[in-house]
Scaffold this active site. Structure first.
Site, PDB file in Angstrom:
ATOM      1  CG  ASP A 180      -2.075   0.919   1.126  1.00  0.00           C
ATOM      2  OD1 ASP A 180      -1.995   2.181   0.236  1.00  0.00           O
ATOM      3  OD2 ASP A 180      -3.549   1.177   2.077  1.00  0.00           O
ATOM      4  CG  ASP A 181       0.050   4.906   0.371  1.00  0.00           C
ATOM      5  OD1 ASP A 181      -0.687   4.597  -1.305  1.00  0.00           O
ATOM      6  OD2 ASP A 181      -0.305   5.509   0.604  1.00  0.00           O
ATOM      7  CG  ASP A 183      -2.185   0.600  -3.232  1.00  0.00           C
ATOM      8  OD1 ASP A 183      -1.241   0.847  -3.294  1.00  0.00           O
ATOM      9  OD2 ASP A 183      -2.883   1.430  -1.874  1.00  0.00           O
ATOM     10  CG  ASN A 184      -1.793   4.601  -4.706  1.00  0.00           C
ATOM     11  OD1 ASN A 184      -2.801   4.131  -4.794  1.00  0.00           O
ATOM     12  ND2 ASN A 184      -0.987   4.678  -4.027  1.00  0.00           N
ATOM     13  CG  HIS A 239      -9.989   1.491   1.107  1.00  0.00           C
ATOM     14  ND1 HIS A 239      -9.209   2.199   0.757  1.00  0.00           N
ATOM     15  CD2 HIS A 239     -10.775   2.415   1.408  1.00  0.00           C
ATOM     16  CE1 HIS A 239      -9.357   3.292   1.171  1.00  0.00           C
ATOM     17  NE2 HIS A 239     -11.151   3.858   1.630  1.00  0.00           N
ATOM     18  CG  HIS A 265      -1.893   3.591   3.465  1.00  0.00           C
ATOM     19  ND1 HIS A 265      -1.992   5.210   4.780  1.00  0.00           N
ATOM     20  CD2 HIS A 265      -3.268   4.363   2.434  1.00  0.00           C
ATOM     21  CE1 HIS A 265      -3.169   6.182   4.389  1.00  0.00           C
ATOM     22  NE2 HIS A 265      -3.760   5.821   2.982  1.00  0.00           N
ATOM     23  CB  CYS A 313      -5.929   3.213  -1.542  1.00  0.00           C
ATOM     24  SG  CYS A 313      -6.490   2.135  -1.128  1.00  0.00           S
ATOM     25  CE  LYS A 319      -5.637   0.784   2.156  1.00  0.00           C
ATOM     26  NZ  LYS A 319      -5.449   1.821   1.888  1.00  0.00           N
ATOM     27  NE  ARG A 364      -6.044  -0.874  -1.771  1.00  0.00           N
ATOM     28  CZ  ARG A 364      -4.658  -1.634  -1.050  1.00  0.00           C
ATOM     29  NH1 ARG A 364      -5.204  -2.727  -0.765  1.00  0.00           N
ATOM     30  NH2 ARG A 364      -3.646  -1.121  -1.085  1.00  0.00           N
ATOM     31  CB  SER A 405      -6.739   3.652   4.622  1.00  0.00           C
ATOM     32  OG  SER A 405      -6.748   3.511   3.446  1.00  0.00           O
TER      33      SER A 405
END
Lengths: 452, 452
Positions: B54-55, B278-279, B149, B226, B94, B147, B98, B172
């Site tokens: 995540d991130d 995810d990004n 989300h 994250h 996010c 996660k 997903r 998150s």
């Protein structure tokens, strides 16, 4: 030890054996000295040619890592002089950066905290004494060419602030009206911007010739590569980096023309050439992998290419990793000119002659990063450490969201791209740098309060 | 030729000699095949272990250039499998990312264009058929860990969308309430986030054991890195990149635990492991020199590390520069599972088995970059070219200012940092890519209109 104290001290030691002329000895002595007539290398009163680009990226020259853009003349200048890896503009946007350069004082202190637009009435104050005013007092012929952007009223004109001559524009080239001025008159209202770099260059060569026996200070503030980009047809398609790259290659060509002009006139050995820029890249341009761009206080916003060459004085091919700033130019130029800045004026830079001459010792040199509007002091760099205490607000509707995860402390030696916050493991460094920010901010505020 | 057509075709050619089992043959045949009982390497119905961070930044693993962070287990995974230099998340933030991963459809098409917050009522629609639902139909045991989300109402729960088991968080880790759920029950309301990576890992190992003779699909959606960052004390100070680096090294350790668990269970050869994110990075993390970060449609916002390993199927040590996307995972997983995605559903990715297996031929693979709110399609990449037609708005009060200098066309082969706009010299490319954007945007809008 503060920044100014440290570098001035090492600098004083470095030049203690050199004959530094007093200001009173005037023009002829200076001319004799800069021609080398006093024997040996000239150590004072050099001509100064300051080439200053607009919105250039840290990574846009070959000698700063570009592969799609070829800048052979600038690369050669770097090989013949000192290339700085950690040089800083005076601000993250145009006007305060230029104010910092010429006044030696950060934009908010100099009364120009943010970009000026055509509707603005304010500009450079008569209370500021800028580089050409100092150098004139040491007998220099002074010329301002190109983008001014320090006010558009008659009282702001470069010729009212120590420049004997001015040819250029009062604003950025994306502002209206974009007119060309000679001294205090508009001489062209419809401007073919593709001609600007060539014409600025021709004006600079004319200024060399005009100076006669006087040492000269020629400030060439290029309009490029600020948008809108324009280039002469001969450079179209020359680079592998689009129009922007072509513009940079055109700048490289005309830097070469200026350097050739110095050599042809026998002035190469007598001239300190400085090439640097006003802030990071905007829409285009490479930050060279640094985080952020123009407007941001991450390194990509403020760190700029900087090359200095004075043959026989600056060591050829030296690459210096010392943090230096355009704020240092005023005290340095004054020192080389043998004059002392007004003692009552707070200057934010320091005399970096020793650094230009090859010293590697100035470790503690804070660099201050104001936000783009000059309202807040958001970050400071001291040596390897950089602390951010605020961040550029992207969401005015939800500013809190952008101020999370602060402070950020980066170890620029290990982490030049400001990716990994080490504030938690270095609380003492955070405290020390936070104090630097608070003290500097207080100092600027106190001066502004005193000035009313 | 469109993206899906091209890669599917080359893929079909690549696997035409392999025995691909039909869906109807069911669980036992699949288990036999994935154990290699049918002789030779298993070519279908692998276990799938999908690790999704995540991130994370593109440059945060050693094998993607990090020097301050050491990720020996992930680096080894890359040496044993295929490492993608040009892999893309499904969105710049996010939730839509997903949604894209699990539905195989871009966020706006899947009804989840932007990040969900606790006050939101919406979530993953029952109309979407996601990866675990497909794989269940092929006999897989399915587990969602970490996660989610994609909605917080009962009808959005992972267990209502094809996952046999769920352990993790609905939001998150910076959102309130941050609770841990097991299936449809909250099991922990006060969460020590430093335990998350370890506990997610333990849950994943338990899921391996629970699957028995069934092939498994285990989706481990890490909460880290994250913000807020948390790590077990044993990893504090382990990296040279602050807490963020420690978190990444902890992730590396637990990726290693998962890989060890596969080996200890004799499942290594039967398992396709995919590690991606995810990004782009948010406040911290390295974009690896790419321009932009999370939220932005420059490469730093969407390009992510991606490693795929299935011993004997993915060529060891291969580095692939083909653009691939998490949107490709649903069709690819379905193909490996021997099932066909619902023909009535528009999928935005394609079957990339051939690429995972070493093909270098899929040149025309558009990647679409929606803005962070999923309102507009701002950029597209097709092969070496990337066109931006809009830009993230930083100044809502003056949005026009941010939309200047468009379109931007970048040649990512020559200019991976998106520094030099070559739109003027390549008008035909601009037209072609602009058409791709218009067509894709129309297609998504038409589907949304039809869905009402």
């Amino acid at each position: 030890m503060g920044r100014r104290e440290l570098i001035t001290r090492t600098s004083a030691a470095a030049v203690s054996g050199a004959a530094v002329l007093g200001a009173a000895e005037g023009t002829r002595a200076a001319a004799a000295d800069r021609r080398g007539a006093s024997g040996g290398r000239p150590r004072s009163r050099p001509n100064i040619l300051l080439i200053y680009t607009d919105d250039l990226g840290y990574g846009d020259f070959s000698c700063y890592g570009s592969t799609g853009i070829r800048t052979p003349r600038i690369d050669r200048l770097a090989r013949e002089g000192v290339r700085f890896t950690d040089a800083y503009a005076g601000a993250v946007v145009c006007t305060p950066s230029r104010a910092a350069l010429l006044t030696g004082r950060v934009g908010p202190r100099a009364g120009l905290p943010r970009v000026l637009f055509p509707e603005d009435e304010n500009g450079l104050s008569d209370d500021e004494r800028i580089i050409p005013e100092y150098l004139k007092s040491a007998g220099y012929a002074t010329t301002c060419i190109g983008k001014w952007h320090l006010g558009a009223k008659p009282e702001h004109n470069p010729t009212r602030h120590g420049f004997d001559h001015f040819f250029g524009a009062l604003y950025s080239n994306d502002m209206t009206p974009f007119e060309l001025w000679r001294d205090e008159e508009v001489v062209e209202s419809v401007v073919d911007q593709s001609t600007l770099t060539r014409r600025y260059t021709e004006e600079a060569v004319a200024a060399m010739d005009r100076s006669g026996d006087q040492p000269f200070f020629i400030y060439v503030a290029e309009s490029m590569p600020h948008i809108p980009l324009h280039v002469e047809p001969r450079f179209e398609g020359a680079s592998d980096a689009g129009l922007y790259g072509d513009v940079i290659q055109s700048l490289d060509h005309y830097v070469g023309v200026l350097l050739d002009a110095l050599r042809e006139r026998g002035l190469e050995e007598d001239t300190l050439v400085i090439l640097t820029s006003d802030n990071g890249p905007w829409f285009e341009g490479s930050s060279g992998g640094l985080r952020g761009r123009k407007i941001y206080t991450y390194e990509g916003g403020l760190r700029v290419p900087c090359i200095a060459r004075w043959p026989g004085v600056t060591p050829a091919g030296k690459v210096s990793e010392l943090p230096v700033s355009v704020l240092d130019l005023l005290p340095t130029f004054c020192a080389y000119a043998g004059i002392t800045p007004d003692p009552g004026v707070t200057l934010d830079g320091c005399d970096i002659r020793s650094v230009l001459e090859g010293a590697d010792t100035a470790e503690h040199t804070p660099i201050y990063y104001f936000d783009d509007l000059g309202r807040t002091l958001d970050a400071v760099r001291d040596g390897r450490w950089k602390l951010h205490v605020r961040r550029h607000i992207e969401n005015p509707d939800d500013p809190d969201r952008d101020q999370r995860e602060l402070p950020e402390l980066y170890d620029l030696e290990r982490d030049p791209t400001e990716s990994y916050n080490v504030s938690e493991s270095h609380p003492a460094v955070v405290r020390r740098l936070r104090r630097l920010i608070e003290e500097f901010e207080s100092d600027v505020k106190a001066e502004l309060a005193k000035a009313g």
